[in-house]
Scaffold this active site. Sequence first.
Site, PDB file in Angstrom:
ATOM      1  N   ASP A 107       0.855  -1.177   0.000  1.00 27.07           N
ATOM      2  CA  ASP A 107       0.000   0.000   0.000  1.00 27.07           C
ATOM      3  C   ASP A 107       0.894   1.230   0.000  1.00 27.07           C
ATOM      4  O   ASP A 107       1.642   1.460   0.949  1.00 27.07           O
ATOM      5  CB  ASP A 107      -0.888  -0.038   1.253  1.00 27.07           C
ATOM      6  CG  ASP A 107      -2.033   0.937   1.168  1.00 27.07           C
ATOM      7  OD1 ASP A 107      -1.914   1.927   0.415  1.00 27.07           O
ATOM      8  OD2 ASP A 107      -3.045   0.723   1.853  1.00 27.07           O
ATOM      9  N   ASP A 197      -2.739   2.336  -6.187  1.00 30.47           N
ATOM     10  CA  ASP A 197      -1.701   2.474  -5.164  1.00 30.47           C
ATOM     11  C   ASP A 197      -1.627   1.291  -4.206  1.00 30.47           C
ATOM     12  O   ASP A 197      -1.022   1.394  -3.151  1.00 30.47           O
ATOM     13  CB  ASP A 197      -1.909   3.760  -4.373  1.00 30.47           C
ATOM     14  CG  ASP A 197      -3.147   3.685  -3.489  1.00 30.47           C
ATOM     15  OD1 ASP A 197      -4.038   2.887  -3.802  1.00 30.47           O
ATOM     16  OD2 ASP A 197      -3.198   4.424  -2.500  1.00 30.47           O
ATOM     17  N   GLU A 198      -2.279   0.195  -4.544  1.00 30.01           N
ATOM     18  CA  GLU A 198      -2.139  -0.967  -3.675  1.00 30.01           C
ATOM     19  C   GLU A 198      -2.422  -2.260  -4.440  1.00 30.01           C
ATOM     20  O   GLU A 198      -2.943  -2.236  -5.554  1.00 30.01           O
ATOM     21  CB  GLU A 198      -3.059  -0.856  -2.464  1.00 30.01           C
ATOM     22  CG  GLU A 198      -4.521  -0.929  -2.774  1.00 30.01           C
ATOM     23  CD  GLU A 198      -5.345  -0.838  -1.485  1.00 30.01           C
ATOM     24  OE1 GLU A 198      -5.726  -1.893  -0.954  1.00 30.01           O
ATOM     25  OE2 GLU A 198      -5.599   0.284  -1.022  1.00 30.01           O
ATOM     26  N   CYS A 574     -45.535  14.839 -22.773  1.00 29.72           N
ATOM     27  CA  CYS A 574     -44.328  15.637 -23.015  1.00 29.72           C
ATOM     28  C   CYS A 574     -44.002  16.436 -21.762  1.00 29.72           C
ATOM     29  O   CYS A 574     -44.846  17.178 -21.260  1.00 29.72           O
ATOM     30  CB  CYS A 574     -44.530  16.581 -24.185  1.00 29.72           C
ATOM     31  SG  CYS A 574     -43.175  17.768 -24.326  1.00 29.72           S
ATOM     32  N   CYS A 577     -44.184  20.522 -22.754  1.00 25.43           N
ATOM     33  CA  CYS A 577     -45.457  21.213 -22.989  1.00 25.43           C
ATOM     34  C   CYS A 577     -46.622  20.525 -22.300  1.00 25.43           C
ATOM     35  O   CYS A 577     -47.742  21.009 -22.350  1.00 25.43           O
ATOM     36  CB  CYS A 577     -45.731  21.337 -24.489  1.00 25.43           C
ATOM     37  SG  CYS A 577     -46.146  19.751 -25.266  1.00 25.43           S
ATOM     38  N   HIS A 591     -40.575  14.813 -30.433  1.00 23.64           N
ATOM     39  CA  HIS A 591     -41.478  15.883 -30.012  1.00 23.64           C
ATOM     40  C   HIS A 591     -40.817  16.759 -28.953  1.00 23.64           C
ATOM     41  O   HIS A 591     -40.894  17.984 -28.997  1.00 23.64           O
ATOM     42  CB  HIS A 591     -42.777  15.282 -29.469  1.00 23.64           C
ATOM     43  CG  HIS A 591     -43.664  16.291 -28.807  1.00 23.64           C
ATOM     44  ND1 HIS A 591     -44.628  17.002 -29.490  1.00 23.64           N
ATOM     45  CD2 HIS A 591     -43.717  16.737 -27.526  1.00 23.64           C
ATOM     46  CE1 HIS A 591     -45.246  17.833 -28.667  1.00 23.64           C
ATOM     47  NE2 HIS A 591     -44.709  17.685 -27.452  1.00 23.64           N
TER      48      HIS A 591
END
Length: 646
Positions: A107, A197-198, A574, A577, A591
């Site tokens: 580690d 890192d390990e 929708c 709208c 749409h």
Amino acid sequence: MDHPVASSQLTDSLVKRLAGPSTGKAGLAKDQTEINRIIAEASKGSKFYENEKKKDKDLTERIARILKLRDEAIEGVDLAKIEHHVDKLIVDLESERDLSQVIVHFDMDAFFANVELLHDPTLKGKPFSVGGGVISTASYEARKYGVRSGMPSFIAKKLCPELILLRSHYEWYNEESNKVFTILRRYDPRLSAAGCDEGYLNITPYLRKHNLAPDECVEEIRRTVHAETSLTVSAGIAPNMMLAKICSDKNKPNGQFHLAFDSKTIVEFMGDLSIRKVPGIGRVNERLLESVGVKTCGDVYTHRAVLYLMDKQFGLRFLLRTYLGIASNEVKPYERNERKSIGAERTFSPLSSTKDMLDKLEEVAAELESDMESSGWTGRTVTLKFKLDTFQIFTRAKSLNHWVNKKEELFAVGKELLFPELPISIRLIGLRVTKLKDLKASTSEGIKRFFGPAQQAASGGKRKASDVDDDDEDASIDQEEQENDDDVMPGFHEQDEADIDPSQHDVDDDEGLQIIPPPANTRKRPPNSVPDKSISHPPTLRSRSKSAGPSRSHGAAIAGPSATSSTPSETHTCPVCNEVLSTNNTGLNEHIDYCLSRDAIQQAQGTSTKVNKTLSSGDTTKEYAMNGLKRLKLRPDAPAKSKRKG
DNA sequence: GCGGATCAC
DNA sequence: TATGGTGATCCGC
């Protein structure tokens, strides 16, 4: 509901939760209580804080249910008899113990921070951190103030006003990471990386070949890494991966720890160990176990009868193996075909306008396409993820009949999944693809088929990695791995091959492993406040049971005539709208695009445009409309409030 | 197959 | 003054 003024309302568990998951890792600062107070103070009142508070409350309730279960379970049973039974189980497990392999977990110490140090030695001795809004790594000087990875920078600054905040330089970390792994592979070419890192080594063959003792060898490894990279590394030496990982933490930084290879020593070692140190036991399971009296691995034995009775929620076998210090010792490199998903996500300041969200979604889709392209994957299931401004997280998925990896389609499916949720305010959006197919697998297909059965046999029987020595078949496997190395391009995230799953240590073969499953669906409130998509969809389209009843209100009410189409089986509302459309998803998308572009144009020009309901063409129109959108400066929508659950 | 939850790095 | 990104796994539907 009353708001008990938050002050002094802080429970211990909440304060600890706010301090973050990496407290209790290494380098305990003296005054963790004072630090926690400052953190809680700085967090109080924020949306983040409120969300943490809710999670803490939920967990507390979950614990109450568990305790009730326990009380019911132990009622009138002969605990001594159960203990005796479990003791026999322990004997069985003990017989599985394999002390024949020397496993090393290494580690890198404060990896990002120490790489930064290489590029700017004047930082030496100063408190600094690496990361953007959230800290990735803190120098050891900074850790003394309570600065931790995962902590937001503004809080870190409160804890340590002199803190120097550095930006990340991933290229640098990748470069050093590759150097380190290259060195370590001299000692075990089958190195298993667990992040950048390990990782793990099985140095048994190397020791034999060079007639070395484990400590000597690991000292040499660490010396070599330091000599060739100027970085320090800590290591643990033990008979399996779980123990090695725990050991690498013992003499950190820049140290190593060798656990004796005998059963008694190992069990004693585990006895005093906080259960939280066990890979796979996180903060939640730590609290759940604590509630039944298990704080250390040794407590597992003390409470074995209760744990037996609650096997379903706690996973007895897993805990017993933990108590005994038994876990997998099979160190093997990551293989491409182990990958299950690929995704991209992004956090931003909360957005609620449809256009803004779609812009983010499109960015994420583009990023994902790029990643899938460069790493050679395609897939059949797309999952949309979003996080509300309340920090609640949701996912929505759709499986397709064909392979997807192109931006346009990722974007389209993402939209389809997003729209039904729409009135929401989000701070994160992401896409992930699963059910993958490897686009680079073709060449090795023959080889794979040839070796496939052998591999199965090896993993099926619990092979004691004792046959790792020198052999010929590994050579051909190595060839395949080299192919893999080739396609790991140093893209943005180089993690690619480094994603071994540490929880597999315990899994081994058997084991139900999931320690403590959460209770049945803790009611999650779907985020959307709009009822609209109440209307039926193709069968598989989500019809989540909402907290609110089967809202037929809003959407249906608005149901203007619109197109008079016949088949009611395909209707959509929708989100722009609010019009109810009889069309399929593609039509809906078109749409919506049209609506958006109309809105945009109106807003930008201040003119009103006639709506043409029958959309002309598909793709070209869409492209055009979207491009137009991007060029226009839009007035930011008023944030739609997304309501929080009560 | 889906969605939530937990975990690790 | 605004708490990350990637990937895996498990469970309960």
